[in-house]
Design a protein around this motif. Structure first.
Motif, PDB file in Angstrom:
ATOM      1  N   GLN A   1       0.803  -1.218   0.000  1.00 21.90           N
ATOM      2  CA  GLN A   1       0.000   0.000   0.000  1.00 21.90           C
ATOM      3  C   GLN A   1       0.840   1.274   0.000  1.00 21.90           C
ATOM      4  O   GLN A   1       0.273   2.363  -0.070  1.00 21.90           O
ATOM      5  CB  GLN A   1      -0.908   0.030   1.234  1.00 21.90           C
ATOM      6  CG  GLN A   1      -1.879  -1.140   1.325  1.00 21.90           C
ATOM      7  CD  GLN A   1      -2.828  -1.189   0.147  1.00 21.90           C
ATOM      8  OE1 GLN A   1      -2.752  -2.096  -0.668  1.00 21.90           O
ATOM      9  NE2 GLN A   1      -3.696  -0.211   0.040  1.00 21.90           N
TER      10      GLN A   1
ATOM     11  N   THR B   1      -4.168   6.917  -6.906  1.00 18.29           N
ATOM     12  CA  THR B   1      -4.084   5.583  -6.341  1.00 18.29           C
ATOM     13  C   THR B   1      -2.612   5.184  -6.257  1.00 18.29           C
ATOM     14  O   THR B   1      -1.732   5.854  -6.816  1.00 18.29           O
ATOM     15  CB  THR B   1      -4.831   4.569  -7.203  1.00 18.29           C
ATOM     16  OG1 THR B   1      -4.167   4.481  -8.487  1.00 18.29           O
ATOM     17  CG2 THR B   1      -6.282   4.988  -7.414  1.00 18.29           C
TER      18      THR B   1
ATOM     19  N   GLU C   1      -1.172   2.677  -7.742  1.00 23.78           N
ATOM     20  CA  GLU C   1      -0.664   2.342  -9.079  1.00 23.78           C
ATOM     21  C   GLU C   1      -0.400   3.598  -9.899  1.00 23.78           C
ATOM     22  O   GLU C   1       0.581   3.664 -10.647  1.00 23.78           O
ATOM     23  CB  GLU C   1      -1.654   1.422  -9.808  1.00 23.78           C
ATOM     24  CG  GLU C   1      -1.659   0.000  -9.294  1.00 23.78           C
ATOM     25  CD  GLU C   1      -0.261  -0.613  -9.274  1.00 23.78           C
ATOM     26  OE1 GLU C   1       0.459  -0.488 -10.284  1.00 23.78           O
ATOM     27  OE2 GLU C   1       0.116  -1.206  -8.251  1.00 23.78           O
ATOM     28  N   GLN C   2      -1.265   4.598  -9.778  1.00 21.98           N
ATOM     29  CA  GLN C   2      -1.026   5.859 -10.483  1.00 21.98           C
ATOM     30  C   GLN C   2       0.253   6.521  -9.985  1.00 21.98           C
ATOM     31  O   GLN C   2       1.044   7.030 -10.777  1.00 21.98           O
ATOM     32  CB  GLN C   2      -2.218   6.794 -10.297  1.00 21.98           C
ATOM     33  CG  GLN C   2      -3.465   6.374 -11.058  1.00 21.98           C
ATOM     34  CD  GLN C   2      -4.663   7.239 -10.713  1.00 21.98           C
ATOM     35  OE1 GLN C   2      -4.798   7.726  -9.586  1.00 21.98           O
ATOM     36  NE2 GLN C   2      -5.548   7.438 -11.685  1.00 21.98           N
TER      37      GLN C   2
ATOM     38  N   ARG D   1       2.816   5.028  -8.606  1.00 25.23           N
ATOM     39  CA  ARG D   1       3.950   4.236  -9.058  1.00 25.23           C
ATOM     40  C   ARG D   1       4.300   4.569 -10.519  1.00 25.23           C
ATOM     41  O   ARG D   1       5.470   4.736 -10.880  1.00 25.23           O
ATOM     42  CB  ARG D   1       3.636   2.747  -8.920  1.00 25.23           C
ATOM     43  CG  ARG D   1       4.845   1.826  -9.136  1.00 25.23           C
ATOM     44  CD  ARG D   1       4.390   0.390  -9.341  1.00 25.23           C
ATOM     45  NE  ARG D   1       3.478  -0.042  -8.306  1.00 25.23           N
ATOM     46  CZ  ARG D   1       3.859  -0.576  -7.154  1.00 25.23           C
ATOM     47  NH1 ARG D   1       5.153  -0.715  -6.903  1.00 25.23           N
ATOM     48  NH2 ARG D   1       2.961  -0.974  -6.274  1.00 25.23           N
ATOM     49  N   GLU D   2       3.276   4.668 -11.355  1.00 23.85           N
ATOM     50  CA  GLU D   2       3.507   4.981 -12.773  1.00 23.85           C
ATOM     51  C   GLU D   2       4.120   6.372 -12.936  1.00 23.85           C
ATOM     52  O   GLU D   2       5.032   6.568 -13.744  1.00 23.85           O
ATOM     53  CB  GLU D   2       2.191   4.882 -13.545  1.00 23.85           C
ATOM     54  CG  GLU D   2       1.668   3.467 -13.703  1.00 23.85           C
ATOM     55  CD  GLU D   2       0.331   3.435 -14.418  1.00 23.85           C
ATOM     56  OE1 GLU D   2      -0.104   4.507 -14.905  1.00 23.85           O
ATOM     57  OE2 GLU D   2      -0.288   2.353 -14.486  1.00 23.85           O
TER      58      GLU D   2
ATOM     59  N   GLU E   1       7.745   6.235 -11.834  1.00 15.82           N
ATOM     60  CA  GLU E   1       8.529   5.496 -12.825  1.00 15.82           C
ATOM     61  C   GLU E   1       8.778   6.341 -14.071  1.00 15.82           C
ATOM     62  O   GLU E   1       9.879   6.327 -14.643  1.00 15.82           O
ATOM     63  CB  GLU E   1       7.794   4.212 -13.213  1.00 15.82           C
ATOM     64  CG  GLU E   1       8.574   3.265 -14.101  1.00 15.82           C
ATOM     65  CD  GLU E   1       9.664   2.527 -13.356  1.00 15.82           C
ATOM     66  OE1 GLU E   1      10.847   2.697 -13.745  1.00 15.82           O
ATOM     67  OE2 GLU E   1       9.363   1.803 -12.403  1.00 15.82           O
TER      68      GLU E   1
ATOM     69  N   THR F   1       8.631  -1.598  -1.923  1.00 16.84           N
ATOM     70  CA  THR F   1       8.999  -0.864  -3.119  1.00 16.84           C
ATOM     71  C   THR F   1       9.402   0.537  -2.696  1.00 16.84           C
ATOM     72  O   THR F   1       8.719   1.168  -1.890  1.00 16.84           O
ATOM     73  CB  THR F   1       7.820  -0.787  -4.100  1.00 16.84           C
ATOM     74  OG1 THR F   1       7.479  -2.109  -4.527  1.00 16.84           O
ATOM     75  CG2 THR F   1       8.182   0.054  -5.318  1.00 16.84           C
TER      76      THR F   1
END
Length: 207
Positions: A36, A75, A77-78, A80-81, A84, A132
């Protein structure tokens, strides 16, 4: 002829069983919590006072820049993207701080899996384990580290969220929030025992 277990032996076995059950539960909770968050791991060039102060300035700039990149109500995932896709920009933000300080250290940034010890912050704590992380290395990266949280933005002056706000936004469950905060009495001690169990497991497995 079978020998009956003495009371102290029964108590010892019960204690070992309880410790194993708690270790399994805590390890599962840590793994879920690790899914999370995105941690921040900043490595200073050295342990000199100047390099340690520079590390903190880089930390603040990178956290500030990262937070500015997240879309509203992002979120995991957003986030993280975004991180990255903008590693070069985040490294450049840190590099600007180094350049302003008159140093010629290079700054790099990447996302990777890192092991973190138990860390207690002002209003929350996180258990030891693998997370992560946005890993920022200054120069040789041989100085003391700084561990924090890049997402949700919970750390230091750059933070705009609390654990409670992140929970309300659906980023943590109520159980995870309780695990991280002082509402769960003795949480840091439990995290330290989890860290010790991990170290002992490493000794037995050779890792």
């Amino acid at each position: 002829m079978d020998r009956k277990l003495k009371r102290w032996e029964v108590a010892l076995l019960c204690g070992v069983l309880a410790a194993l059950l708690w270790s399994a539960w805590a390890g599962q909770e840590q793994a879920q919590l690790a899914g999370q968050v995105i941690r921040l791991h900043v490595l200073a060039n050295s342990d000199s006072q100047a390099d340690q102060e520079l590390k903190l300035a880089v930390r603040d700039r990178v956290l500030e820049r990262a937070e500015g990149l997240y879309p509203q109500d992002a979120t995991l995932e957003q986030a993280r993207e975004v991180l990255e896709d903008n590693l070069d920009e985040l490294a450049a933000a840190g590099q600007q701080v180094v350049d302003e300080a008159g140093r010629d250290y290079p700054v790099t940034a990447r996302l990777e899996k890192c092991w973190f010890p138990t860390k207690e912050y002002e209003n929350f704590a996180l258990p030891a384990g693998e997370y992560t992380a946005l890993r920022v290395v200054i120069g040789e990266g041989e100085g003391q580290n700084w561990w924090c949280v890049a997402f949700p933005p919970l750390c230091l002056g750059a933070a705009t969220e609390s654990v409670e706000e992140a929970t309300a936004a659906g980023l943590f469950t109520e159980d995870q929030a309780g695990l991280m905060t002082r509402e769960n009495e003795g949480y840091v001690l439990k995290f330290k025992s989890l860290e010790l169990l991990g170290q002992l497991r490493g000794l037995f497995t050779g890792n």
